[in-house]
Design an enzyme around this catalytic site. Structure first.
Site, short mmCIF file in Angstrom:
data_model
loop_
_atom_site.label_atom_id
_atom_site.label_comp_id
_atom_site.label_asym_id
_atom_site.label_seq_id
_atom_site.Cartn_x
_atom_site.Cartn_y
_atom_site.Cartn_z
N ARG A 117 -19.79 64.12 -30.43
CA ARG A 117 -18.92 65.02 -29.64
C ARG A 117 -19.01 64.78 -28.13
O ARG A 117 -18.81 65.69 -27.35
CB ARG A 117 -19.21 66.49 -29.95
CG ARG A 117 -18.94 66.84 -31.38
CD ARG A 117 -18.73 68.31 -31.59
NE ARG A 117 -18.47 68.55 -32.98
CZ ARG A 117 -19.42 68.64 -33.92
NH1 ARG A 117 -20.68 68.56 -33.57
NH2 ARG A 117 -19.09 68.84 -35.17
N LYS A 223 -3.19 58.85 -7.71
CA LYS A 223 -3.40 59.34 -9.08
C LYS A 223 -4.32 60.57 -9.08
O LYS A 223 -4.07 61.54 -9.80
CB LYS A 223 -3.96 58.23 -9.96
CG LYS A 223 -4.01 58.67 -11.41
CD LYS A 223 -3.87 57.56 -12.41
CE LYS A 223 -3.90 58.15 -13.81
NZ LYS A 223 -4.07 57.15 -14.85
N GLU A 233 -1.77 67.37 -18.55
CA GLU A 233 -0.35 67.09 -18.71
C GLU A 233 0.41 68.28 -19.29
O GLU A 233 1.06 68.18 -20.33
CB GLU A 233 -0.17 65.84 -19.60
CG GLU A 233 1.19 65.20 -19.46
CD GLU A 233 1.24 63.76 -19.97
OE1 GLU A 233 0.28 63.01 -19.74
OE2 GLU A 233 2.26 63.41 -20.56
N ARG A 239 1.49 65.47 -14.26
CA ARG A 239 1.09 64.18 -14.81
C ARG A 239 2.20 63.43 -15.51
O ARG A 239 2.24 62.19 -15.51
CB ARG A 239 -0.02 64.46 -15.83
CG ARG A 239 -1.26 63.72 -15.52
CD ARG A 239 -2.30 63.98 -16.54
NE ARG A 239 -2.88 62.69 -16.79
CZ ARG A 239 -4.19 62.45 -16.85
NH1 ARG A 239 -5.05 63.42 -16.77
NH2 ARG A 239 -4.63 61.24 -17.04
N ASN A 243 4.58 58.87 -15.87
CA ASN A 243 5.21 58.07 -16.92
C ASN A 243 6.56 57.50 -16.50
O ASN A 243 7.33 57.04 -17.35
CB ASN A 243 5.38 58.92 -18.19
CG ASN A 243 4.04 59.22 -18.83
OD1 ASN A 243 3.19 58.35 -18.91
ND2 ASN A 243 3.85 60.45 -19.25
N HIS A 246 7.98 54.52 -18.26
CA HIS A 246 7.12 54.26 -19.41
C HIS A 246 7.80 54.49 -20.76
O HIS A 246 7.44 53.83 -21.74
CB HIS A 246 5.83 55.09 -19.34
CG HIS A 246 4.79 54.45 -18.47
ND1 HIS A 246 4.99 54.20 -17.13
CD2 HIS A 246 3.54 53.98 -18.75
CE1 HIS A 246 3.90 53.64 -16.63
NE2 HIS A 246 3.01 53.49 -17.58
N HIS A 250 7.40 51.44 -22.92
CA HIS A 250 6.70 51.42 -24.21
C HIS A 250 7.62 50.92 -25.32
O HIS A 250 7.19 50.24 -26.25
CB HIS A 250 6.21 52.83 -24.57
CG HIS A 250 4.98 53.23 -23.82
ND1 HIS A 250 4.56 54.55 -23.69
CD2 HIS A 250 4.06 52.50 -23.14
CE1 HIS A 250 3.45 54.59 -22.97
NE2 HIS A 250 3.13 53.37 -22.63
N HIS A 264 2.05 45.20 -20.36
CA HIS A 264 2.35 46.61 -20.08
C HIS A 264 2.99 46.79 -18.70
O HIS A 264 4.03 47.43 -18.58
CB HIS A 264 1.07 47.44 -20.22
CG HIS A 264 1.26 48.89 -19.87
ND1 HIS A 264 1.93 49.76 -20.69
CD2 HIS A 264 0.90 49.59 -18.76
CE1 HIS A 264 1.97 50.95 -20.11
NE2 HIS A 264 1.34 50.88 -18.94
P1 NAD Z 1 -6.41 44.40 -20.96
O1 NAD Z 1 -7.56 45.29 -21.00
O2 NAD Z 1 -5.90 43.85 -22.25
O3 NAD Z 1 -6.73 43.17 -19.99
C1 NAD Z 1 -5.79 42.15 -19.84
C2 NAD Z 1 -6.40 40.76 -20.10
O4 NAD Z 1 -7.20 40.39 -18.99
C3 NAD Z 1 -7.31 40.68 -21.30
O5 NAD Z 1 -7.10 39.45 -21.94
C4 NAD Z 1 -8.72 40.72 -20.69
O6 NAD Z 1 -9.65 40.05 -21.50
C5 NAD Z 1 -8.49 40.00 -19.41
N1 NAD Z 1 -9.38 40.37 -18.31
C6 NAD Z 1 -9.76 41.59 -17.93
N2 NAD Z 1 -10.44 41.55 -16.78
C7 NAD Z 1 -10.51 40.25 -16.42
C8 NAD Z 1 -11.07 39.57 -15.31
N3 NAD Z 1 -11.64 40.22 -14.31
N4 NAD Z 1 -10.97 38.22 -15.29
C9 NAD Z 1 -10.34 37.55 -16.27
N5 NAD Z 1 -9.77 38.14 -17.33
C10 NAD Z 1 -9.85 39.48 -17.40
O7 NAD Z 1 -5.12 45.06 -20.27
P2 NAD Z 1 -4.89 46.01 -19.00
O8 NAD Z 1 -3.60 45.56 -18.45
O9 NAD Z 1 -6.06 46.14 -18.15
O10 NAD Z 1 -4.68 47.44 -19.69
C11 NAD Z 1 -3.60 47.68 -20.54
C12 NAD Z 1 -3.91 48.88 -21.38
O11 NAD Z 1 -4.15 50.00 -20.54
C13 NAD Z 1 -2.78 49.27 -22.31
O12 NAD Z 1 -3.32 49.48 -23.59
C14 NAD Z 1 -2.27 50.57 -21.74
O13 NAD Z 1 -1.76 51.44 -22.72
C15 NAD Z 1 -3.51 51.13 -21.11
N6 NAD Z 1 -3.27 52.10 -20.05
C16 NAD Z 1 -3.97 53.25 -20.08
C17 NAD Z 1 -3.80 54.20 -19.10
C18 NAD Z 1 -4.64 55.44 -19.11
O14 NAD Z 1 -4.38 56.35 -18.31
N7 NAD Z 1 -5.64 55.51 -19.94
C19 NAD Z 1 -2.90 53.97 -18.05
C20 NAD Z 1 -2.20 52.77 -18.03
C21 NAD Z 1 -2.40 51.84 -19.03
ZN ZN Z 2 1.21 52.36 -17.42
#
Ligand code: NAD
Ligand code: ZN
Length: 365
Positions: A117, A223, A233, A239, A243, A246, A250, A264
């Site tokens: 939890r 943010k 939200e 919040r 989006n 988005h 999406h 993304h």
């Molecule tokens: P990711 O985590 O897949 O990273 C992208 C790629 O970069 C991966 O292949 C990773 O291995 C590589 N990588 C990461 N750091 C690196 C570095 N320093 N050097 C070399 N390679 C590196 O993708 P992302 O774009 O960071 O995140 C996308 C995700 O985030 C999606 O699933 C999206 O839904 C989510 N997201 C969440 C929120 C939230 O509020 N929680 C907001 C926006 C997006």
């Molecule tokens: Zn986003």
């Protein structure tokens, strides 16, 4: 600082913070043991630096390695991470560190939120997208076969350590995708931020340290301000506005799959452009604002039209996907619309025929 009703935490931003992680984390730890969740790519570049820093501060660690990519944000890897934590006798006070991008942060944050939890959670984001967006705000979760981010929890980290130096190893396409979320922040309600991006986008994207740090700081401050007033939200002007772009973004991701045809951030850039075009065609957003937004995204190399994707997309199929979006209320999609740059509002009054026209004009079949 991120200040919420029940908690407060800091987002530390700057170069070479990873080397100092042990020192920065020590005051937060009630025991000298942590779990690090990291994907294989990030492990190869940055795990050793974190590990050395923890060791120097006499902090023990165990590593949970996951594959890179959006498909890891799944039941399968959620199960694997929580089972590993439990098999290794994790205790209520043992922190989980997410070292990586948004995929690692979302997945391990959800694991931290649910195991026993709630375990203490620490974000060390290593993509621009995760530094400016996903590591701050407490949204964690995984995808399900029905859609993206449909299973999750609001669970805030204890600290976010955004080492901008880790971005040196990030592929340029990933950097650009993260940049789209910074521009999006400006478009929502911070025209000054948008103008700053117009003037300095190239410097940020060529990783000029000073500009990169400032970009992360500005986006995180934006943010933090939004989530402070709407942690869960619940308000239409809170919040939800994050989006922007988005719902359509999406939908494009779902339609094209999560194997790299669209990232993304790219989908968000295109989604924002589609919303500006839609609002201009509805007569509620000046053409010059839309032109300006498209011009900026285009100038840095982000997609601004479905034609830019060079994959055939069916408008009818996109509209079907849209219905699966989380922001569907009483069967109507909740859209973030614009009256101009920095002027967003929510609406459920977008007519399907207007969307269809938009998508057909933009290159859908
Ligand atoms: P990711 O985590 O897949 O990273 C992208 C790629 O970069 C991966 O292949 C990773 O291995 C590589 N990588 C990461 N750091 C690196 C570095 N320093 N050097 C070399 N390679 C590196 O993708 P992302 O774009 O960071 O995140 C996308 C995700 O985030 C999606 O699933 C999206 O839904 C989510 N997201 C969440 C929120 C939230 O509020 N929680 C907001 C926006 C997006
Ligand atoms: Zn986003």
């Amino acid at each position: 600082p991120v200040t919420l009703s029940n908690t407060q935490y800091n987002v530390l931003i700057g170069p070479n913070l990873l080397q100092q992680a042990g020192i920065l984390l020590t005051p937060l730890l009630s025991q000298k043991k942590v779990f690090i969740v990291v994907d294989e790519n990030v492990a190869s570049f940055h795990l050793q630096t974190l590990a050395n820093s923890l060791t120097l501060s006499q902090i023990e660690y165990e590593t949970i390695l996951i594959p890179p990519g959006e498909n890891t944000k799944s039941f399968k890897y959620y199960e694997q991470v929580v089972n590993t934590l439990l098999e290794k006798n994790v205790e209520r006070q043992t922190p989980v560190i997410a070292l990586g991008g948004g995929v690692t942060g979302d997945l391990s944050g959800f694991a931290a939120a649910t195991v026993l939890r709630g375990l203490p959670f620490i974000q060390i984001p290593t993509t621009l997208l995760s530094q400016v967006d996903s590591s701050v705000g407490g949204k964690t979760g995984i995808n399900t076969p029905t859609g993206k981010n449909l299973l999750g929890a609001f669970y805030q980290p204890q600290i976010v350590i955004a080492d901008t130096h880790t971005l040196n190893t990030l592929p340029q396409r990933e950097l650009l995708a993260g940049y789209a979320e910074i521009v999006k922040a400006g478009l929502i309600d911070d025209i000054e931020l948008f103008e700053w991006c117009e003037n300095n986008g190239e410097k940020i994207l060529s990783k000029e340290s000073h500009y990169l740090d400032e970009a992360v700081e500005r986006a995180c401050a934006f943010k933090a301000r939004i989530i402070k007033n709407d942690e869960f939200e619940q308000h239409s002007k809170g919040r939800n506005l994050l989006n922007l772009g988005h719902s359509l973004g999406h939908t494009l991701e779902a339609e094209l799959g999560y194997d790299g045809r669209i990232l993304h951030g790219e989908a968000v850039a295109l989604g924002c452009c589609l919303i500006f075009k839609l609002c201009t065609s509805m007569g509620i957003c000046p053409q010059e604002d839309t032109d300006r937004v498209l011009h900026h995204f285009k100038s840095v190399g982000l997609p601004t039209s479905i034609r830019d994707l060079s994959f055939p997309l069916q408008a009818s199929s996109l509209l079907r996907h849209l219905q699966h979006d989380k922001k569907v209320k009483n069967t109507k999609v909740l859209f973030i619309l614009v009256n101009g740059i920095g002027k967003t509002f929510t609406s459920q009054d977008v007519r399907e025929e207007d969307l269809l026209k938009l998508l057909m004009n933009d290159g859908c079949i």
